[in-house]
Design an enzyme around this catalytic site. Structure first.
Site, PDB file in Angstrom:
ATOM      1  N   ARG A   8       0.822  -1.240   0.000  1.00 48.41           N
ATOM      2  CA  ARG A   8       0.000   0.000   0.000  1.00 48.41           C
ATOM      3  C   ARG A   8       0.843   1.272   0.000  1.00 48.41           C
ATOM      4  NH1 ARG A   8      -3.515  -2.886   3.631  1.00 48.41           N
ATOM      5  NH2 ARG A   8      -5.194  -3.751   2.373  1.00 48.41           N
TER       6      ARG A   8
ATOM      7  N   LYS B 215       4.128  11.719 -10.896  1.00 49.32           N
ATOM      8  CA  LYS B 215       3.300  10.946 -11.828  1.00 49.32           C
ATOM      9  C   LYS B 215       4.006   9.618 -12.065  1.00 49.32           C
ATOM     10  CE  LYS B 215       0.757  14.370 -14.530  1.00 49.32           C
ATOM     11  NZ  LYS B 215       0.583  14.988 -15.862  1.00 49.32           N
TER      12      LYS B 215
ATOM     13  N   GLU C 201      12.020  18.943 -23.917  1.00 55.23           N
ATOM     14  CA  GLU C 201      11.295  19.240 -22.670  1.00 55.23           C
ATOM     15  C   GLU C 201      11.871  20.479 -21.985  1.00 55.23           C
ATOM     16  OE1 GLU C 201       8.574  17.783 -21.448  1.00 55.23           O
ATOM     17  OE2 GLU C 201       8.504  15.734 -22.224  1.00 55.23           O
TER      18      GLU C 201
ATOM     19  N   LYS D  96       9.096  23.347 -12.596  1.00 51.03           N
ATOM     20  CA  LYS D  96       8.230  22.180 -12.387  1.00 51.03           C
ATOM     21  C   LYS D  96       7.796  22.107 -10.926  1.00 51.03           C
ATOM     22  CE  LYS D  96       6.763  17.803 -13.404  1.00 51.03           C
ATOM     23  NZ  LYS D  96       6.743  16.679 -14.295  1.00 51.03           N
TER      24      LYS D  96
ATOM     25  N   GLU E 113      -3.099  17.948 -11.135  1.00 51.50           N
ATOM     26  CA  GLU E 113      -3.496  18.456 -12.460  1.00 51.50           C
ATOM     27  C   GLU E 113      -4.982  18.781 -12.567  1.00 51.50           C
ATOM     28  OE1 GLU E 113      -1.228  16.711 -15.698  1.00 51.50           O
ATOM     29  OE2 GLU E 113      -2.895  17.159 -17.046  1.00 51.50           O
TER      30      GLU E 113
ATOM     31  N   ARG F  28      -1.197  22.580 -13.787  1.00 50.63           N
ATOM     32  CA  ARG F  28      -0.203  21.557 -14.133  1.00 50.63           C
ATOM     33  C   ARG F  28      -0.306  21.145 -15.599  1.00 50.63           C
ATOM     34  NH1 ARG F  28       2.138  16.450 -10.606  1.00 50.63           N
ATOM     35  NH2 ARG F  28       3.451  15.647 -12.279  1.00 50.63           N
TER      36      ARG F  28
ATOM     37  N   ASN G 135       1.956  20.187 -20.229  1.00 44.51           N
ATOM     38  CA  ASN G 135       1.648  19.374 -21.403  1.00 44.51           C
ATOM     39  C   ASN G 135       1.701  20.178 -22.698  1.00 44.51           C
ATOM     40  OD1 ASN G 135       1.236  17.044 -19.880  1.00 44.51           O
ATOM     41  ND2 ASN G 135      -0.865  17.662 -19.408  1.00 44.51           N
TER      42      ASN G 135
ATOM     43  N   HIS H  34       2.031  18.455 -26.003  1.00 42.93           N
ATOM     44  CA  HIS H  34       1.838  17.025 -25.788  1.00 42.93           C
ATOM     45  C   HIS H  34       0.602  16.446 -26.495  1.00 42.93           C
ATOM     46  CE1 HIS H  34       5.035  17.507 -22.933  1.00 42.93           C
ATOM     47  NE2 HIS H  34       4.990  16.251 -22.576  1.00 42.93           N
TER      48      HIS H  34
ATOM     49  N   HIS I 283       1.367  13.204 -28.451  1.00 48.02           N
ATOM     50  CA  HIS I 283       0.810  11.879 -28.188  1.00 48.02           C
ATOM     51  C   HIS I 283       0.195  11.276 -29.448  1.00 48.02           C
ATOM     52  CE1 HIS I 283       0.599  12.844 -23.615  1.00 48.02           C
ATOM     53  NE2 HIS I 283       1.777  12.402 -23.981  1.00 48.02           N
TER      54      HIS I 283
ATOM     55  N   HIS J  65       9.838  10.539 -27.511  1.00 47.29           N
ATOM     56  CA  HIS J  65       8.843  11.395 -26.865  1.00 47.29           C
ATOM     57  C   HIS J  65       9.260  12.879 -26.900  1.00 47.29           C
ATOM     58  CE1 HIS J  65       5.796  12.807 -24.100  1.00 47.29           C
ATOM     59  NE2 HIS J  65       6.744  13.339 -23.350  1.00 47.29           N
TER      60      HIS J  65
HETATM   61  N1  GLY Z   1       5.046  15.536 -17.434  1.00 46.41           N
HETATM   62  C1  GLY Z   1       3.975  16.374 -17.104  1.00 46.41           C
HETATM   63  C2  GLY Z   1       3.663  16.421 -15.644  1.00 46.41           C
HETATM   64  O1  GLY Z   1       4.432  15.923 -14.849  1.00 46.41           O
HETATM   65  O2  GLY Z   1       2.647  16.924 -15.276  1.00 46.41           O
END
Ligand code: GLY
Length: 373
Positions: A124, A146, A188, A230, A240, A244, A248, A251, A255, A269
């Site tokens: 957990r 993430k 990035e 960040k 998000e 946040r 993206n 992105h 994607h 990517h």
């Molecule tokens: N890579 C985008 C984020 O961490 O929100």
């Protein structure tokens, strides 16, 4: 070796430090020791990183009396799968990793996401440390919690928010990246200037070539600025719900292009992010949100760096504009069936909107596909 820089990701009781500098693998033991209840860690890595850097990490940990066991997985995006996730969780249990222990994710974005997700669900939730080895992981995926894997229905569709307890970004390890991998991560880095800091973009226009040729001070400064931005965005909007999503930028296009190229080495990517940023600025200009000068400047910098900029730079076949739009509609950012875009009022001034006419996006992609012929 100089003293690492420290940034704080401010998330209440889940706050943690990002340490950025050279020689961090050698001092990994002293950095991680304060987190440990017993002198033992379980490291998850991949074959490429293990061959280059696992001995250095083992020595760095041993210097502080910390023992290490390691699981070495195949390198590549295909590892972010149920199969390797199950294998990792089972291995951590076999190694008798306990609730108070620490897992170390030692690799690029794939390993960070996979090992972080395994740590999120093991017993957990156990703590984990990110030691990112790619530029992309150092400036983006290792920070912010993430974690997850790819499934048949799409990329990153199964996962959890699970913040690391520490991030160690050793600038020296970037020295072993191939130029293509470095430049993919650089996509990035540029993203941060484009989304929120024009002065950083100005600096990158000047310093980009130095970064690419290995200048350690410039690399440290770039990773630091990206992580500062960040950390600040994640502290504001961890899960998000709003800002946040700015991270993206590029992105939604990226994607779709990654799906169209089968997540293969036709398009990394970070390369897709760069092409996507160029498209997002072009779209912003066509919608009258920013001057045409902005997309021209974005494209000129990416070109100067020898990066992919246009759909024409992606080898092999691509679907037509209709097909690309269909792939975009599968994006995680679709809310109530409406696609959300990150657009910009200028360099460093991005914002999130759902208010984009489908026709304008279609025309943009159609023109971009025509230019491939
Ligand atoms: N890579 C985008 C984020 O961490 O929100």
């Amino acid at each position: 070796m100089s003293d690492p820089r420290t940034l704080r990701v401010d998330l209440g009781e889940r706050s943690y430090d990002i340490r950025i500098g050279t020689g961090l693998l050698a001092r990994a033991g002293e950095e991680i020791a304060p987190l440990l209840k017993r002198p033992r860690v379980a490291v998850v890595t991949d074959e490429n990183v293990a061959a280059l850097h696992l001995d250095a990490l083992r020595e760095g940990l041993a210097a502080a009396g910390i023992e290490m066991v390691a699981l070495t997985l195949p390198a590549g995006e295909a590892t972010k799968s149920w199969l390797h996730f199950t294998r990792t969780v089972e291995w951590l249990l076999e190694q008798k990793v306990e609730r108070r222990d620490v897992v170390v994710a030692f690799g690029g974005g794939v390993i960070g996401d996979l090992a972080g997700f395994a740590a999120a669900v093991l017993r957990r939730g156990v703590r984990f440390v990110q030691i990112p080895t790619s530029l992309l992981a150092q400036v983006d995926s290792s920070v912010g919690g993430k974690t997850g894997i790819n499934v048949a229905a799409g990329k990153n569709l199964v996962g959890a928010f699970h913040q690391p307890s520490l991030v160690l970004a050793d600038i020296d390890v970037l020295g072993t990246l191939t130029p293509r991998d470095f430049l993919a991560g650089y996509g990035e880095v540029v993203k941060y200037g484009l989304l929120g800091d024009e002065a950083f973009f100005d600096w990158l226009e000047e310093m980009g070539p130095k970064l690419a040729s290995g200048d350690v001070e410039a690399r440290t400064a770039a990773v630091t600025r990206a992580c500062e931005m960040k950390a600040e965005i994640v502290a504001r909007d961890e899960t998000e719900q709003g800002d946040r999503a700015l991270l993206n930028l590029g992105h939604t296009f990226c994607h779709a292009l990654e799906a169209a190229t089968g997540y293969s080495d036709r398009l990394y990517h970070g390369e897709g992010v760069a092409v996507g940023c160029a498209l997002a600025f072009e779209l912003s200009s066509r919608l009258g949100l920013c001057a045409q000068e902005a997309p021209s400047r974005v494209r000129a910098h990416l070109r100067d760096m020898g990066m992919k900029v246009d759909l024409a730079d992606i080898p092999g076949d691509l679907p037509d504009a209709e097909g690309l739009l269909a792939l975009m509609a599968q994006d995680k950012k679709v809310v109530d069936g409406q696609l959300r875009f990150i657009l910009a009022r200028g360099i460093g001034q991005a914002f999130v909107t759902a208010d984009v006419p489908r026709e304008t996006v279609f025309k943009l992609l159609d023109d971009a596909m025509l230019a491939r012929r």
